[in-house]
Design an enzyme around this catalytic site. Structure first.
Site, mmCIF file in Angstrom:
data_model
loop_
_atom_site.group_PDB
_atom_site.id
_atom_site.type_symbol
_atom_site.label_atom_id
_atom_site.label_comp_id
_atom_site.label_asym_id
_atom_site.label_seq_id
_atom_site.Cartn_x
_atom_site.Cartn_y
_atom_site.Cartn_z
ATOM 1 N N GLU A 145 -5.175 7.362 -1.286
ATOM 2 C CA GLU A 145 -5.501 5.612 -0.259
ATOM 3 C C GLU A 145 -6.713 4.239 -0.482
ATOM 4 O O GLU A 145 -6.091 3.144 -0.749
ATOM 5 C CB GLU A 145 -6.347 6.024 1.604
ATOM 6 C CG GLU A 145 -5.227 6.878 1.764
ATOM 7 C CD GLU A 145 -3.786 6.891 2.292
ATOM 8 O OE1 GLU A 145 -3.430 5.691 1.924
ATOM 9 O OE2 GLU A 145 -3.087 7.861 1.907
ATOM 10 N N ASP A 184 -4.512 0.161 -2.040
ATOM 11 C CA ASP A 184 -5.331 -0.031 -1.276
ATOM 12 C C ASP A 184 -5.615 -1.235 -3.041
ATOM 13 O O ASP A 184 -5.201 -2.189 -2.236
ATOM 14 C CB ASP A 184 -6.583 -0.288 -0.852
ATOM 15 C CG ASP A 184 -6.272 0.419 0.630
ATOM 16 O OD1 ASP A 184 -5.402 0.301 1.196
ATOM 17 O OD2 ASP A 184 -7.520 1.304 1.008
ATOM 18 N N HIS A 225 0.627 -1.002 -0.499
ATOM 19 C CA HIS A 225 0.067 -0.113 -0.207
ATOM 20 C C HIS A 225 1.056 1.043 0.353
ATOM 21 O O HIS A 225 0.519 2.228 -0.940
ATOM 22 C CB HIS A 225 -0.769 -0.120 1.233
ATOM 23 C CG HIS A 225 -1.900 1.568 1.725
ATOM 24 N ND1 HIS A 225 -2.481 1.252 0.993
ATOM 25 C CD2 HIS A 225 -1.679 2.340 1.873
ATOM 26 C CE1 HIS A 225 -3.267 2.730 1.892
ATOM 27 N NE2 HIS A 225 -2.637 3.693 1.885
ATOM 28 N N GLU A 226 2.015 1.323 0.722
ATOM 29 C CA GLU A 226 2.640 2.813 1.103
ATOM 30 C C GLU A 226 3.328 2.420 -0.509
ATOM 31 O O GLU A 226 3.855 3.921 -0.886
ATOM 32 C CB GLU A 226 3.682 2.424 1.656
ATOM 33 C CG GLU A 226 2.981 2.242 3.252
ATOM 34 C CD GLU A 226 1.995 3.110 3.822
ATOM 35 O OE1 GLU A 226 2.388 4.484 3.324
ATOM 36 O OE2 GLU A 226 0.937 3.676 4.549
ATOM 37 N N HIS A 267 2.154 5.131 -3.081
ATOM 38 C CA HIS A 267 1.941 5.615 -2.485
ATOM 39 C C HIS A 267 3.263 6.357 -3.605
ATOM 40 O O HIS A 267 3.304 7.369 -4.287
ATOM 41 C CB HIS A 267 1.900 6.809 -1.393
ATOM 42 C CG HIS A 267 0.979 6.193 -0.593
ATOM 43 N ND1 HIS A 267 -0.074 6.371 -1.127
ATOM 44 C CD2 HIS A 267 0.852 5.917 0.158
ATOM 45 C CE1 HIS A 267 -1.635 6.480 -0.668
ATOM 46 N NE2 HIS A 267 -0.507 5.495 0.496
#
Length: 423
Positions: free
Chosen positions: A360, A364, A280-281, A284
């Site tokens: 976000e 996901d 998930h990170e 970004h």
């Protein structure tokens, strides 16, 4: 002075009325129960929280949200009172008497203003700490919490001193276009601050170090390689002495970008759940969310500086004589500047939060595609909810003004229904 006292009384009355309305909304009117369609699914908190945890999560969430909605207008009230009752003028006189050098005057004025607002905002900050401690979210003792507050004071003071010195110099140099000149210099300052934050600022609060579990770090770096992310380390931070909550995040820009895991996350989640969070990170980083966020922030800042200049000029034209303000470049106008900026930040938060929730959601989905592990994703979300005593389905106003992530109801349901593409 009579008219100023009326302003103060009306402001207090409006704040009390607002507080009563927010209390009624959160504790009586709002419904945070899970819709029937989600009952007995993995998104239903009754399936992964016990009865006591269900009660505590509702209580703590309402208290935390109430303090949030009360603290921001309380800050506005402080700035207004400091302005209309001449406190800011007194601080400027003290500063002028202290030195003939403008930078020293700025430092003296800002110190007194910062100290006063720190003291007056302290009760709300302490209440937030008290309830987080009572509900076993915070693990930090009062001494450690006060130490962080003192560090906060000086870090914010030094940053504000630089900004205020530049801002008021530009106001004198460019009386009409100071807002544009300020924004132009604000752009590189924002990048500089984000570049140095992971290296100079964050370590003032916590100790950062490469992940101790080298086997898990190897799995994470392998995932990073799969995502074409050049990474040599995953950073761990010792948050367990401060909180029981979980978190992971991406910080910094350029060569100082880093992925950080709280040690509480490593303690409470298994490897598969951590790999989902790391994926998930990584999204970004891959999708440049940090840079899109900075661009949006700077765009809002451009509009904000322009509106602030217009409102300050209008306020001084109408009320400057009553407040003993002859020019916008006088230091005594700083509470007015901070008041308007704070209002604009709050008013624009639904827009910035909406953009953040979109990013976000993208992260996901990216993590599910990368890990192909729905079970790990759902269990990690459930543990995040449990450790933070978060509401799965918060009231609408709370979501709009507070949530930078989708609600856990939305996140878990999305994972359950997401069609994974198998290679």
């Amino acid at each position: 002075m009579g008219e100023l006292k009326k302003w103060g009384l009306w402001a207090i009355a409006a704040y009390l009325l607002f507080g009563l309305c927010i209390y009624y909304y959160l504790f009586v009117f709002a419904n945070s129960s899970v819709p029937d369609i989600y009952k007995e699914t993995s998104a239903d908190p009754a399936t992964f929280l016990n009865s006591r945890e269900l009660v505590l999560s509702e209580e703590y969430s309402k208290i935390r949200d109430l303090l949030f909605f009360l603290s921001t207008p309380y800050e506005w009230l402080l700035y207004l009172f400091i302005l209309i009752f001449g406190v800011s003028t007194v601080f400027e006189k003290w500063a002028n008497q202290a030195s003939r050098f403008q930078f020293v005057r700025n430092a003296v004025y800002l110190f007194w203003l910062s100290l006063l607002t720190f003291v007056l905002m302290f009760p709300i900050r302490y209440l937030s700490y008290h309830f987080s401690k009572t509900y076993h979210i915070s693990a930090q003792e009062f001494g450690g919490w006060m130490k962080d507050n003192v560090i906060d004071f000086w870090v914010n003071y030094l940053i504000m001193l630089v900004l205020v010195t530049i801002l008021y110099a530009l106001m004198k140099q460019f009386p009409k276009k100071w807002w544009l000149a300020s924004w132009i210099l604000f752009v590189p300052f924002t990048f500089f601050l984000m570049y140095v934050q992971p290296v100079w600022i964050d370590p003032l609060y916590n100790h950062f170090y490469p992940m101790k579990d080298k086997q898990l770090e190897s799995k994470i770096l392998s995932l990073a390689d799969k995502a074409h992310i050049p990474a040599n380390h995953v950073y761990e931070v010792d948050m367990s002495e401060k909180t029981h909550a979980l978190n992971a995040y991406v910080t910094g820009v350029g060569s100082h970008s880093r992925i950080v895991l709280w040690d509480t996350t490593l303690q409470k989640l298994n490897d598969n759940e951590i790999l989902f969070i790391m994926a998930h990170e990584m999204c970004h980083y891959v999708e440049k969310h940090i840079y899109f966020g900075i661009a949006g922030y700077l765009l809002l800042a451009f509009v904000g500086f322009w509106i602030t200049a217009k409102w300050m000029a209008r306020w001084i034209d109408r009320h400057g004589q009553k407040l003993h303000i002859q020019s916008i470049s006088q230091l005594r106008t700083l509470p007015l500047f901070l008041l308007i900026i704070s209002i604009l930040v709050f008013a624009s938060s639904p827009i910035s939060n909406l953009a953040s929730r979109y990013e976000e959601t993208r992260a996901d989905r990216y993590a599910i595609e990368m890990t192909k592990n729905k079970e790990a994703a759902i269990e990690s979300f459930q543990e995040l909810t449990k450790s933070g005593l978060s509401q799965v389905n918060p009231p609408l106003l709370v979501k709009i003004f507070r949530y930078t992530h989708p609600t856990m109801l939305e996140r878990i349901h999305m994972v359950e229904t997401y069609p994974i593409k198998q290679k």
